[in-house]
Design a protein around this motif. Structure first.
Motif, PDB file in Angstrom:
ATOM      1  N   LEU A 286      63.586  53.445  -4.967  1.00 39.32           N
ATOM      2  CA  LEU A 286      63.395  53.813  -3.557  1.00 39.32           C
ATOM      3  C   LEU A 286      64.582  54.575  -2.988  1.00 39.32           C
ATOM      4  O   LEU A 286      64.515  55.036  -1.839  1.00 39.32           O
ATOM      5  N   SER A 287      65.661  54.725  -3.755  1.00 36.19           N
ATOM      6  CA  SER A 287      66.790  55.519  -3.271  1.00 36.19           C
ATOM      7  C   SER A 287      66.521  57.012  -3.399  1.00 36.19           C
ATOM      8  O   SER A 287      67.253  57.827  -2.824  1.00 36.19           O
ATOM      9  N   LYS A 288      65.472  57.373  -4.130  1.00 38.44           N
ATOM     10  CA  LYS A 288      65.150  58.790  -4.299  1.00 38.44           C
ATOM     11  C   LYS A 288      64.374  59.308  -3.093  1.00 38.44           C
ATOM     12  O   LYS A 288      63.498  58.616  -2.565  1.00 38.44           O
ATOM     13  N   PRO A 289      64.682  60.529  -2.635  1.00 34.68           N
ATOM     14  CA  PRO A 289      63.970  61.091  -1.478  1.00 34.68           C
ATOM     15  C   PRO A 289      62.465  61.167  -1.720  1.00 34.68           C
ATOM     16  O   PRO A 289      62.012  61.425  -2.837  1.00 34.68           O
ATOM     17  N   GLY A 290      61.712  60.927  -0.662  1.00 37.02           N
ATOM     18  CA  GLY A 290      60.266  61.087  -0.729  1.00 37.02           C
ATOM     19  C   GLY A 290      59.497  59.878  -1.196  1.00 37.02           C
ATOM     20  O   GLY A 290      58.271  59.944  -1.302  1.00 37.02           O
ATOM     21  N   THR A 291      60.187  58.745  -1.447  1.00 35.86           N
ATOM     22  CA  THR A 291      59.458  57.560  -1.909  1.00 35.86           C
ATOM     23  C   THR A 291      58.932  56.709  -0.750  1.00 35.86           C
ATOM     24  O   THR A 291      57.924  56.024  -0.891  1.00 35.86           O
ATOM     25  N   VAL A 292      59.634  56.754   0.403  1.00 39.17           N
ATOM     26  CA  VAL A 292      59.189  56.057   1.609  1.00 39.17           C
ATOM     27  C   VAL A 292      59.263  57.054   2.766  1.00 39.17           C
ATOM     28  O   VAL A 292      60.342  57.576   3.062  1.00 39.17           O
ATOM     29  N   LEU A 293      58.133  57.302   3.410  1.00 40.62           N
ATOM     30  CA  LEU A 293      58.052  58.366   4.399  1.00 40.62           C
ATOM     31  C   LEU A 293      57.549  57.827   5.734  1.00 40.62           C
ATOM     32  O   LEU A 293      56.440  57.280   5.807  1.00 40.62           O
ATOM     33  N   SER A 294      58.346  57.955   6.782  1.00 42.21           N
ATOM     34  CA  SER A 294      57.853  57.596   8.111  1.00 42.21           C
ATOM     35  C   SER A 294      56.725  58.552   8.495  1.00 42.21           C
ATOM     36  O   SER A 294      56.800  59.763   8.220  1.00 42.21           O
ATOM     37  N   TYR A 295      55.678  57.997   9.129  1.00 39.60           N
ATOM     38  CA  TYR A 295      54.484  58.796   9.407  1.00 39.60           C
ATOM     39  C   TYR A 295      54.025  58.498  10.834  1.00 39.60           C
ATOM     40  O   TYR A 295      53.296  57.523  11.081  1.00 39.60           O
ATOM     41  N   PRO A 296      54.445  59.311  11.800  1.00 36.01           N
ATOM     42  CA  PRO A 296      54.188  58.992  13.211  1.00 36.01           C
ATOM     43  C   PRO A 296      52.809  59.366  13.717  1.00 36.01           C
ATOM     44  O   PRO A 296      52.516  59.184  14.897  1.00 36.01           O
TER      45      PRO A 296
END
Length: 297
Positions: A286-296
């Motif tokens: 999960l430290s890699k970019p794009g694995t957890v994305l806020s989605y408003p």
């Protein structure tokens, strides 16, 4: 185990270390060997892609006579609530072993993770108490098992493949001994930072890291946490609430609630006034970019 959690027939277990893992459905190569992709759950027998599954484990039907597959018949049976499973045999369960439980030494044909929810157990020369953790790779021989203290032990029991007990006096010659975690007392670990901006108001204790950079940890979400937005989770996750509460969308996670989140699920808004503690397993770094994305939206 004679149940959905071990639906694969495996008559010949001699080559168990070379059985290929399920490739992670976010594009992984299976190196992590957690086999978290594509699971059915206690509330959805059929796998549903991109759909979170949240439920209270106390409402899951209990299998009252349950034994580790291959264990001698004279060993006292336990009970089990099956939470998630895959056709390859991998599963996550809530298991209770009675006070009289004693089992002989040997090894298993799949990786086994255990986390103690209540009570205590001895495995060989090591003891595990509440919030103790062990990772036993396939083929690693462990000593006799014995429940301690005159009370049942409750375990989060995670089989990462088609698991069977084999009576053995030695390790399998190709067992991954370098990955063996005999007995880890999580209370003695220091809290560290989380890997994602969505959980700045939280702390993390690593229990194990796998070859994909994912693994197993404890997550303490601080009081007054507000995630503000839903989030897209580009990985598979098991989550078990140990204490406190967290509202995720309309579902309130409290002690003994469980969540299975498949890859590319949009998880609802997270928030808590009082804080909470989770046991987490994830099959990606999960430290890699794009694995957890806020989605408003």
């Amino acid at each position: 185990m004679e149940n959905q959690g071990n639906s694969v027939s495996q008559e010949d277990t001699e080559d168990f270390l070379n059985i290929p893992s399920v490739k992670e459905d976010w594009g992984g190569d299976g190196r992590g060997r957690m086999n978290l992709s594509g699971r059915g759950t206690a509330i959805s027998k059929k796998y549903v892609p991109r759909q979170y599954q949240y439920f209270d484990t106390k409402t899951v039907p209990e299998e009252r006579v349950w034994r580790i597959n291959g264990i001698p018949e004279n060993v006292a049976h336990g009970s089990r609530r099956l939470l998630t499973w895959h056709d390859c045999g991998a599963s996550t369960s809530r298991v209770v072993l009675p006070p009289q439980f004693e089992a002989p030494s040997g090894f298993f044909t799949a990786d086994l993770e255990i986390f103690i929810l209540a009570g205590a157990i001895q495995i060989g020369e090591w003891q595990l108490h509440k919030h103790g953790y062990s990772f036993i790779p396939a083929g690693v021989k462990v000593g006799d098992w014995k429940v301690l203290g005159g009370e049942a032990v409750e375990i989060l029991w995670m089989e990462n493949g088609s698991l069977k007990y084999k009576n053995a006096s030695n390790n399998h010659p190709d067992a991954r001994l370098n990955e063996f975690i005999p007995a880890l007392d999580s209370k003695l670990l220091a809290w560290g930072k989380t890997d994602t901006v969505q959980f700045v108001q939280a702390n993390k204790k690593w229990l194990r890291k796998d070859a994909n950079g994912g693994g197993t940890w404890l997550l303490a979400i601080l009081p007054h946490y507000d995630g503000r937005y839903p989030e897209i989770q580009c990985y598979n996750e098991d989550a078990y609430c140990l204490a406190g509460y967290c509202d995720i969308g309309d579902f309130r996670f409290v002690k003994d609630c469980f969540g299975y989140v498949p890859s590319f699920t949009t998880s609802p808004w997270h928030r808590t006034d009082d804080g909470c503690l989770f046991f987490i397993r994830v099959d990606r770094d999960l430290s890699k970019p794009g694995t957890v994305l806020s989605y408003p939206h």
